[in-house]
Design an enzyme around this catalytic site. Structure first.
Site, PDB file in Angstrom:
ATOM      1  N   ASP A  76       0.973   8.511  -1.393  1.00  0.00           N
ATOM      2  CA  ASP A  76       0.598   8.409  -2.808  1.00  0.00           C
ATOM      3  C   ASP A  76      -0.917   8.333  -3.001  1.00  0.00           C
ATOM      4  O   ASP A  76      -1.655   7.967  -2.088  1.00  0.00           O
ATOM      5  CB  ASP A  76       1.196   7.126  -3.411  1.00  0.00           C
ATOM      6  CG  ASP A  76       2.693   7.238  -3.649  1.00  0.00           C
ATOM      7  OD1 ASP A  76       3.311   8.172  -3.127  1.00  0.00           O
ATOM      8  OD2 ASP A  76       3.232   6.357  -4.349  1.00  0.00           O
ATOM      9  N   HIS A 126      -0.066   5.622   1.740  1.00  0.00           N
ATOM     10  CA  HIS A 126      -1.125   6.119   0.842  1.00  0.00           C
ATOM     11  C   HIS A 126      -2.117   6.949   1.655  1.00  0.00           C
ATOM     12  O   HIS A 126      -2.651   6.443   2.650  1.00  0.00           O
ATOM     13  CB  HIS A 126      -1.830   4.951   0.141  1.00  0.00           C
ATOM     14  CG  HIS A 126      -0.931   4.219  -0.807  1.00  0.00           C
ATOM     15  ND1 HIS A 126      -0.029   3.269  -0.384  1.00  0.00           N
ATOM     16  CD2 HIS A 126      -0.763   4.339  -2.149  1.00  0.00           C
ATOM     17  CE1 HIS A 126       0.643   2.816  -1.432  1.00  0.00           C
ATOM     18  NE2 HIS A 126       0.223   3.447  -2.525  1.00  0.00           N
TER      19      HIS A 126
HETATM   20 ZN   LIG Z   1       0.051   4.999  -6.791  1.00  0.00          ZN
END
Ligand SMILES: [Zn+2]
Length: 251
Positions: A74, A219
């Protein structure tokens, strides 16, 4: 009827019933209606912050009975860290899904082109990823998702149906917008907590629990994720699991 609407209906009915009984039968029923109200509020708050509860909208969390898992990244693209992650994924011939932020895509077409060229998948992670996203009206949420989807589809030349809510927070406005646009919400079954992990041990201890069908949240903006991605892939491979895109896992 969603879990949210059922909870509201049952709670309001019970509160009215106990208030009525409180006035007619015994004052203790007033206390009971207060308890029902607190419980309902707690359930709703947990529904908002925990995507895996599927409270406001159904999200893909985990697929049962498969030897595949999905690595998801993400908050990118991020020129430096995303490119390093792409290199490692390429070395191990692993495909992943990147949930990208619209305004970052606009600023870095080059990295997106590389993600697409390597056969990875791109999903929608809103335009702004604002801290206030959860307070947006349905039309504002729709606008964010449409704007980001237009960019993604323009680059991938494919229709995008994948959406990951920022922070995994959902509410009735987000649910309405996602349904209206025909998107599918994607949650996770393993949260690596790579945005706050300080050591390899902290990060790896979460991912070590991986089993078939899991969706792992990472991430591509975090250096710690870059540093230990090889180890994460090796854990997956040692368990004879195959890392695939979200679409491949759920379709
Ligand atoms: Zn996010």
């Amino acid at each position: 009827m969603s879990k949210f609407h059922k909870t509201l209906l049952v709670s309001v009915s019970l509160i009215f019933l106990t208030l009525y009984l409180g006035s007619k039968v015994h004052v203790l029923f007033f206390f009971l209606s207060f308890l029902i109200l607190i419980t309902a509020l707690f359930v709703i708050v947990m529904g908002v912050i925990k995507i895996e509860n599927n409270f406001f909208l159904k999200s893909w969390i985990k697929k049962e009975g498969v030897q595949k898992v999905a690595l998801t990244f993400d908050d990118g693209p991020n020129k430096e860290t995303t490119e390093k992650i792409l290199e490692i994924l390429g070395q191990y011939n692993v495909k992943a899904t990147f949930f990208c932020i619209g305004h970052k895509i606009e600023e870095d077409f080059e990295t997106i082109e590389k993600i697409v060229a390597q056969g990875h998948e791109i999903g929608n992670h809103t335009w702004s990823h604002s801290y206030f996203f959860d307070l947006y009206s349905t039309s504002k949420v729709k606008e964010e998702l449409q704007k980001t989807n237009a960019l993604i589809e323009g680059m991938t030349k494919q229709e995008n149906k994948l959406f990951r809510p920022p922070y995994g927070v959902t509410n009735p406005h987000i649910a309405k917008a996602v349904k209206a646009l025909g998107l599918h919400s994607v949650g996770w079954s393993i949260r690596s907590l790579d945005t706050i992990a300080k050591t390899k041990k902290e990060l790896i201890s979460k991912v070590e629990k991986v089993s078939g069908g899991d969706v792992i949240l990472l991430h591509d903006t975090m250096q710690i994720t870059v540093d230990h991605l090889e180890e994460i892939i090796k854990i997956i491979q040692r368990k004879n699991l195959q890392a695939v895109t979200v679409s491949e896992l759920f379709n």
